[in-house]
Design a protein around this motif. Structure first.
Motif, PDB file in Angstrom:
ATOM      1  N   ALA A   5       0.849  -1.189   0.000  1.00 25.58           N
ATOM      2  CA  ALA A   5       0.000   0.000   0.000  1.00 25.58           C
ATOM      3  C   ALA A   5       0.880   1.233   0.000  1.00 25.58           C
ATOM      4  O   ALA A   5       2.021   1.200   0.453  1.00 25.58           O
ATOM      5  CB  ALA A   5      -0.901   0.007   1.226  1.00 25.58           C
ATOM      6  N   ALA A   6       0.348   2.296  -0.504  1.00 30.66           N
ATOM      7  CA  ALA A   6       1.024   3.585  -0.471  1.00 30.66           C
ATOM      8  C   ALA A   6       0.080   4.582   0.182  1.00 30.66           C
ATOM      9  O   ALA A   6      -1.088   4.668  -0.171  1.00 30.66           O
ATOM     10  CB  ALA A   6       1.378   4.047  -1.885  1.00 30.66           C
ATOM     11  N   THR A   7       0.596   5.303   1.154  1.00 30.28           N
ATOM     12  CA  THR A   7      -0.205   6.332   1.807  1.00 30.28           C
ATOM     13  C   THR A   7       0.489   7.665   1.636  1.00 30.28           C
ATOM     14  O   THR A   7       1.712   7.739   1.536  1.00 30.28           O
ATOM     15  CB  THR A   7      -0.394   6.024   3.307  1.00 30.28           C
ATOM     16  N   SER A   8      -0.298   8.708   1.594  1.00 30.56           N
ATOM     17  CA  SER A   8       0.243  10.044   1.406  1.00 30.56           C
ATOM     18  C   SER A   8       1.026  10.470   2.643  1.00 30.56           C
ATOM     19  O   SER A   8       0.559  10.355   3.768  1.00 30.56           O
ATOM     20  CB  SER A   8      -0.897  11.023   1.137  1.00 30.56           C
ATOM     21  N   GLY A   9       2.263  10.943   2.401  1.00 34.55           N
ATOM     22  CA  GLY A   9       3.106  11.423   3.484  1.00 34.55           C
ATOM     23  C   GLY A   9       3.283  12.922   3.406  1.00 34.55           C
ATOM     24  O   GLY A   9       2.583  13.617   2.662  1.00 34.55           O
ATOM     25  N   PHE A  14       5.131   9.756  -0.651  1.00 34.88           N
ATOM     26  CA  PHE A  14       4.318   8.594  -0.339  1.00 34.88           C
ATOM     27  C   PHE A  14       5.112   7.675   0.572  1.00 34.88           C
ATOM     28  O   PHE A  14       6.325   7.542   0.425  1.00 34.88           O
ATOM     29  CB  PHE A  14       3.922   7.829  -1.611  1.00 34.88           C
ATOM     30  N   GLU A  15       4.423   7.059   1.520  1.00 33.37           N
ATOM     31  CA  GLU A  15       5.040   6.062   2.380  1.00 33.37           C
ATOM     32  C   GLU A  15       4.546   4.698   1.920  1.00 33.37           C
ATOM     33  O   GLU A  15       3.354   4.472   1.784  1.00 33.37           O
ATOM     34  CB  GLU A  15       4.663   6.316   3.837  1.00 33.37           C
ATOM     35  N   LEU A  16       5.506   3.796   1.656  1.00 36.22           N
ATOM     36  CA  LEU A  16       5.175   2.487   1.126  1.00 36.22           C
ATOM     37  C   LEU A  16       5.275   1.439   2.218  1.00 36.22           C
ATOM     38  O   LEU A  16       6.207   1.439   3.009  1.00 36.22           O
ATOM     39  CB  LEU A  16       6.132   2.111  -0.004  1.00 36.22           C
ATOM     40  N   THR A  17       4.299   0.556   2.246  1.00 34.87           N
ATOM     41  CA  THR A  17       4.355  -0.612   3.128  1.00 34.87           C
ATOM     42  C   THR A  17       4.104  -1.837   2.267  1.00 34.87           C
ATOM     43  O   THR A  17       3.246  -1.823   1.374  1.00 34.87           O
ATOM     44  CB  THR A  17       3.301  -0.525   4.241  1.00 34.87           C
ATOM     45  N   ARG A  18       4.910  -2.878   2.516  1.00 33.04           N
ATOM     46  CA  ARG A  18       4.742  -4.114   1.755  1.00 33.04           C
ATOM     47  C   ARG A  18       4.841  -5.292   2.719  1.00 33.04           C
ATOM     48  O   ARG A  18       5.635  -5.274   3.654  1.00 33.04           O
ATOM     49  CB  ARG A  18       5.823  -4.238   0.684  1.00 33.04           C
ATOM     50  N   VAL A  29       4.200   4.314  -8.146  1.00 34.43           N
ATOM     51  CA  VAL A  29       3.145   5.020  -7.443  1.00 34.43           C
ATOM     52  C   VAL A  29       2.515   5.971  -8.454  1.00 34.43           C
ATOM     53  O   VAL A  29       3.207   6.752  -9.094  1.00 34.43           O
ATOM     54  CB  VAL A  29       3.693   5.805  -6.232  1.00 34.43           C
ATOM     55  N   ASP A  31      -0.446   8.855  -9.285  1.00 36.11           N
ATOM     56  CA  ASP A  31      -1.404   9.830  -8.769  1.00 36.11           C
ATOM     57  C   ASP A  31      -2.300  10.232  -9.932  1.00 36.11           C
ATOM     58  O   ASP A  31      -1.896  11.004 -10.792  1.00 36.11           O
ATOM     59  CB  ASP A  31      -0.665  11.041  -8.202  1.00 36.11           C
TER      60      ASP A  31
END
Length: 124
Positions: A5-9, A14-18, A29, A31
């Motif tokens: 997932a990518a969330t707006s930082g 963007f902050e990525l979590t895998r 990513v 937009d």
């Protein structure tokens, strides 16, 4: 099943979590809310560039009733600046005799309001 997932930082990042991904894999990513393009700012009023193609010189005529200063810059096909100067003339003759045959771009920028035009010129 791998997931991410990518969330707006902060600061348009963007902050990525895998999770479940045992190796580093390429990712992108996207937009979809921001249109792609290059901003342009056209000089108000008419301008003329001639002759095109040209062998010795080109003339740029701009509508310049306020006698604003203009910066003229000539770029080669790779984007390298090969000539730069400025004046307040409504009619400017640009000497191309020192340039090789090929495609060039001439950018005329109004130094008062930063409006500009860019035109492709063929040097023959």
């Amino acid at each position: 099943q791998p997931a991410g997932a990518a969330t707006s930082g902060a600061n348009n990042t963007f902050e990525l979590t895998r999770s479940g991904i045992p190796w580093l894999s390429p990712f992108a990513v996207v937009d979809n809310t921001t249109p792609l393009g290059i901003p342009t700012s056209e000089i108000d009023g008419a301008y003329t560039l001639y002759p095109n193609p040209a062998s010795d010189f080109v003339v740029i005529e701009v509508n310049n009733p306020a006698n604003d200063a203009y910066k003229y810059e000539v770029f080669d096909a790779t984007g390298r600046s090969v000539m730069i100067f400025q004046n307040t003339n409504s009619r400017t003759e640009i000497d191309l005799t020192s340039l090789s045959e090929g495609y060039y771009f001439i950018k005329a920028t109004n130094l008062t309001d930063n409006s500009f035009i860019t035109e492709r010129v063929v040097k023959k």
